[in-house]
Scaffold this motif. Structure first.
Motif, PDB file in Angstrom:
ATOM      1  N   LEU A 173      32.901 -18.037 127.059  1.00  0.00           N
ATOM      2  CA  LEU A 173      31.771 -18.798 127.594  1.00  0.00           C
ATOM      3  C   LEU A 173      30.512 -17.978 127.410  1.00  0.00           C
ATOM      4  O   LEU A 173      30.516 -16.761 127.628  1.00  0.00           O
ATOM      5  CB  LEU A 173      31.982 -19.110 129.078  1.00  0.00           C
ATOM      6  N   LEU A 174      29.444 -18.643 127.001  1.00  0.00           N
ATOM      7  CA  LEU A 174      28.154 -17.981 126.872  1.00  0.00           C
ATOM      8  C   LEU A 174      27.408 -18.141 128.190  1.00  0.00           C
ATOM      9  O   LEU A 174      26.906 -19.207 128.514  1.00  0.00           O
ATOM     10  CB  LEU A 174      27.345 -18.584 125.725  1.00  0.00           C
ATOM     11  N   TYR A 175      27.360 -17.075 128.978  1.00  0.00           N
ATOM     12  CA  TYR A 175      26.638 -17.071 130.240  1.00  0.00           C
ATOM     13  C   TYR A 175      25.178 -16.750 129.961  1.00  0.00           C
ATOM     14  O   TYR A 175      24.874 -15.917 129.108  1.00  0.00           O
ATOM     15  CB  TYR A 175      27.202 -16.013 131.186  1.00  0.00           C
ATOM     16  N   TYR A 176      24.272 -17.387 130.688  1.00  0.00           N
ATOM     17  CA  TYR A 176      22.861 -17.030 130.549  1.00  0.00           C
ATOM     18  C   TYR A 176      22.170 -17.117 131.903  1.00  0.00           C
ATOM     19  O   TYR A 176      22.615 -17.827 132.807  1.00  0.00           O
ATOM     20  CB  TYR A 176      22.159 -17.917 129.514  1.00  0.00           C
ATOM     21  N   ALA A 195      38.689 -19.605 147.038  1.00  0.00           N
ATOM     22  CA  ALA A 195      39.466 -20.537 146.212  1.00  0.00           C
ATOM     23  C   ALA A 195      38.888 -21.945 146.240  1.00  0.00           C
ATOM     24  O   ALA A 195      38.716 -22.530 147.309  1.00  0.00           O
ATOM     25  CB  ALA A 195      40.923 -20.568 146.679  1.00  0.00           C
ATOM     26  N   LEU A 196      38.619 -22.469 145.049  1.00  0.00           N
ATOM     27  CA  LEU A 196      38.144 -23.843 144.880  1.00  0.00           C
ATOM     28  C   LEU A 196      39.238 -24.642 144.204  1.00  0.00           C
ATOM     29  O   LEU A 196      39.729 -24.263 143.133  1.00  0.00           O
ATOM     30  CB  LEU A 196      36.873 -23.868 144.030  1.00  0.00           C
ATOM     31  N   VAL A 197      39.641 -25.758 144.823  1.00  0.00           N
ATOM     32  CA  VAL A 197      40.789 -26.532 144.361  1.00  0.00           C
ATOM     33  C   VAL A 197      40.338 -27.920 143.933  1.00  0.00           C
ATOM     34  O   VAL A 197      39.459 -28.529 144.552  1.00  0.00           O
ATOM     35  CB  VAL A 197      41.847 -26.655 145.482  1.00  0.00           C
ATOM     36  N   GLY A 198      40.936 -28.416 142.875  1.00  0.00           N
ATOM     37  CA  GLY A 198      40.649 -29.770 142.412  1.00  0.00           C
ATOM     38  C   GLY A 198      41.830 -30.324 141.653  1.00  0.00           C
ATOM     39  O   GLY A 198      42.870 -29.672 141.511  1.00  0.00           O
ATOM     40  N   SER A 199      41.675 -31.532 141.149  1.00  0.00           N
ATOM     41  CA  SER A 199      42.711 -32.147 140.316  1.00  0.00           C
ATOM     42  C   SER A 199      42.603 -31.596 138.898  1.00  0.00           C
ATOM     43  O   SER A 199      41.759 -30.736 138.611  1.00  0.00           O
ATOM     44  CB  SER A 199      42.538 -33.660 140.307  1.00  0.00           C
ATOM     45  N   SER A 200      43.447 -32.100 138.018  1.00  0.00           N
ATOM     46  CA  SER A 200      43.391 -31.662 136.618  1.00  0.00           C
ATOM     47  C   SER A 200      42.076 -32.064 135.963  1.00  0.00           C
ATOM     48  O   SER A 200      41.735 -31.561 134.888  1.00  0.00           O
ATOM     49  CB  SER A 200      44.567 -32.269 135.834  1.00  0.00           C
ATOM     50  N   GLU A 201      41.324 -32.982 136.605  1.00  0.00           N
ATOM     51  CA  GLU A 201      40.035 -33.405 136.074  1.00  0.00           C
ATOM     52  C   GLU A 201      38.880 -32.535 136.576  1.00  0.00           C
ATOM     53  O   GLU A 201      37.718 -32.803 136.272  1.00  0.00           O
ATOM     54  CB  GLU A 201      39.772 -34.867 136.464  1.00  0.00           C
ATOM     55  N   LEU A 202      39.185 -31.481 137.339  1.00  0.00           N
ATOM     56  CA  LEU A 202      38.138 -30.575 137.787  1.00  0.00           C
ATOM     57  C   LEU A 202      37.446 -29.983 136.565  1.00  0.00           C
ATOM     58  O   LEU A 202      38.104 -29.416 135.691  1.00  0.00           O
ATOM     59  CB  LEU A 202      38.741 -29.454 138.634  1.00  0.00           C
ATOM     60  N   PRO A 203      36.129 -30.125 136.452  1.00  0.00           N
ATOM     61  CA  PRO A 203      35.436 -29.626 135.252  1.00  0.00           C
ATOM     62  C   PRO A 203      35.631 -28.119 135.100  1.00  0.00           C
ATOM     63  O   PRO A 203      35.631 -27.377 136.081  1.00  0.00           O
ATOM     64  CB  PRO A 203      33.964 -29.963 135.526  1.00  0.00           C
ATOM     65  N   THR A 204      35.814 -27.690 133.857  1.00  0.00           N
ATOM     66  CA  THR A 204      35.851 -26.264 133.601  1.00  0.00           C
ATOM     67  C   THR A 204      34.445 -25.692 133.788  1.00  0.00           C
ATOM     68  O   THR A 204      33.451 -26.409 133.672  1.00  0.00           O
ATOM     69  CB  THR A 204      36.342 -25.969 132.176  1.00  0.00           C
ATOM     70  N   LEU A 205      34.381 -24.432 134.081  1.00  0.00           N
ATOM     71  CA  LEU A 205      33.089 -23.789 134.304  1.00  0.00           C
ATOM     72  C   LEU A 205      32.260 -23.839 133.027  1.00  0.00           C
ATOM     73  O   LEU A 205      32.716 -23.429 131.958  1.00  0.00           O
ATOM     74  CB  LEU A 205      33.292 -22.335 134.736  1.00  0.00           C
ATOM     75  N   SER A 206      31.054 -24.371 133.139  1.00  0.00           N
ATOM     76  CA  SER A 206      30.129 -24.430 132.007  1.00  0.00           C
ATOM     77  C   SER A 206      29.043 -23.380 132.197  1.00  0.00           C
ATOM     78  O   SER A 206      28.895 -22.798 133.271  1.00  0.00           O
ATOM     79  CB  SER A 206      29.498 -25.820 131.910  1.00  0.00           C
ATOM     80  N   ALA A 207      28.270 -23.146 131.138  1.00  0.00           N
ATOM     81  CA  ALA A 207      27.192 -22.160 131.219  1.00  0.00           C
ATOM     82  C   ALA A 207      26.162 -22.566 132.270  1.00  0.00           C
ATOM     83  O   ALA A 207      25.673 -21.729 133.030  1.00  0.00           O
ATOM     84  CB  ALA A 207      26.531 -21.995 129.853  1.00  0.00           C
ATOM     85  N   SER A 208      25.836 -23.869 132.329  1.00  0.00           N
ATOM     86  CA  SER A 208      24.840 -24.324 133.303  1.00  0.00           C
ATOM     87  C   SER A 208      25.377 -24.202 134.725  1.00  0.00           C
ATOM     88  O   SER A 208      24.654 -23.826 135.651  1.00  0.00           O
ATOM     89  CB  SER A 208      24.429 -25.768 133.015  1.00  0.00           C
ATOM     90  N   ALA A 209      26.680 -24.494 134.931  1.00  0.00           N
ATOM     91  CA  ALA A 209      27.272 -24.344 136.260  1.00  0.00           C
ATOM     92  C   ALA A 209      27.286 -22.880 136.677  1.00  0.00           C
ATOM     93  O   ALA A 209      27.006 -22.542 137.832  1.00  0.00           O
ATOM     94  CB  ALA A 209      28.688 -24.905 136.281  1.00  0.00           C
ATOM     95  N   ALA A 210      27.605 -21.994 135.738  1.00  0.00           N
ATOM     96  CA  ALA A 210      27.613 -20.567 136.048  1.00  0.00           C
ATOM     97  C   ALA A 210      26.218 -20.086 136.438  1.00  0.00           C
ATOM     98  O   ALA A 210      26.063 -19.287 137.369  1.00  0.00           O
ATOM     99  CB  ALA A 210      28.136 -19.774 134.849  1.00  0.00           C
ATOM    100  N   ARG A 211      25.196 -20.575 135.732  1.00  0.00           N
ATOM    101  CA  ARG A 211      23.825 -20.181 136.070  1.00  0.00           C
ATOM    102  C   ARG A 211      23.440 -20.695 137.447  1.00  0.00           C
ATOM    103  O   ARG A 211      22.821 -19.985 138.246  1.00  0.00           O
ATOM    104  CB  ARG A 211      22.845 -20.708 135.026  1.00  0.00           C
TER     105      ARG A 211
END
Length: 312
Positions: free
Chosen positions: A67-70, A185-201
């Motif tokens: 993942l490209l973190y910024y 710990a953050l829990v979700g279903s299989s549809e829980l979005p993977t961590l994106s660069a914008s979410a990480a920021r």
């Protein structure tokens, strides 16, 4: 935050700089273009196309775990607590002095770093919010239901469960809230979005301290948590009991529904109790990340900060 505060300050001496490769001559790592394989010379006994195709496939598989973190704060956390996961660093001339320690480490570890212009970094990150730094690093994959149950075995750490939440900005802000209150710990279903660069920021570094778990069958996971002593608490505008009317249990799992439709009926049936966050009613509902802050804040008032996540 001043430049000298970022990564402990310090300057990078000229002798420690890696060669600066122009962007046009580098292979773009975000959307790599498949180059045509070089045709083997006549009488060659090692056909290159097959080998190059294999390498391209391996690179695609590897990219899934990167993942490209910024942004300064999240990059600061990656460099501070997950330095071994760093693959490559990008920075501008303005942020170069403050990045001295991590760039020296990159040079020692033979990891690439590139000093680029603001415009180049905007193209690399595909965002104007890069704040002069980006780090390509390995990303921690989400755990499974089995991983979650092993994680909580014998523990009393509270959990936050998302049922259908999809907005990456909300996900990042929720991780910021969780890290602030020590919820690991953050829990979700299989549809829980993977961590994106914008979410990480948006998490302001909090994503480094929160482990996510994507469960194939969220309902079954909730039943397993109940057997392990967790009390499942949901929020609803139709609930009769205020969040503040009765003490919250220490070992609890809060469930927050999607931004549009709330909790699913299947998950709602497994809730032990529902609470309403009292408001004026002048708007339909609170943003899910705002609601998470109120829930975790009330739990902290009653039981103190959570145990957090050890990264040692």
């Amino acid at each position: 935050m001043s430049k000298s505060d970022f990564l402990g300050g310090g300057r990078l001496g000229p002798a420690t700089k890696s060669p600066i490769v122009p962007l046009s001559k580098r292979q773009a790592f975000l959307t790599p273009k498949n180059k045509k394989p070089i045709a083997p010379e006549k009488n060659s006994v090692a056909p290159l196309p097959k080998k190059r195709k294999l390498l391209s496939k391996e690179r695609t598989e590897q990219a899934k775990n990167e993942l490209l973190y910024y942004g300064r704060r999240i990059c600061h956390k990656i460099a501070a607590v997950r330095r071994e996961d760093i693959i490559r660093v990008y920075c501008t001339e303005e942020t170069l002095p403050a990045l001295g320690p991590v760039l020296q480490w990159c040079s020692q570890q033979r990891k690439a770093y590139h000093v680029v212009s603001n415009e180049e970094l905007e193209r690399i990150t595909q965002s104007v919010h890069h704040e002069g730094v980006a780090i390509l690093a390995l990303v921690e994959p989400s755990g499974s239901s089995e991983d979650l149950l092993a994680f909580v075995d014998g523990e009393t750490a509270p959990l936050l469960i998302l049922d259908g939440v999809q907005n990456p900005h909300n996900l990042g802000t929720i991780m910021r809230v969780m890290a602030s209150f020590g919820w690991p710990a953050l829990v979700g279903s299989s549809e829980l979005p993977t961590l994106s660069a914008s979410a990480a920021r948006m998490s302001e570094g909090g994503s480094a301290y929160v482990r996510s778990f994507a469960c194939d069958d969220l309902a079954t996971t909730l039943r397993a948590l109940k057997k392990r002593g967790y009390r499942i608490v949901g929020t609803s505008s139709r609930a009769q009991t205020s969040l503040y009317a009765q003490p919250l249990p220490k070992k609890c799992a809060f469930v927050l529904g999607s931004e549009v439709s709330g909790m699913s009926d299947m998950i709602r049936k497994l809730i032990d109790e529902e609470r309403i966050i009292p408001t004026t009613g002048q708007v339909d509902s609170l943003n899910v990340s705002v609601a998470s802050g109120l829930l975790l804040g009330e739990h902290m008032r009653l039981h103190g900060l959570g145990p957090g996540r050890s990264l040692s």
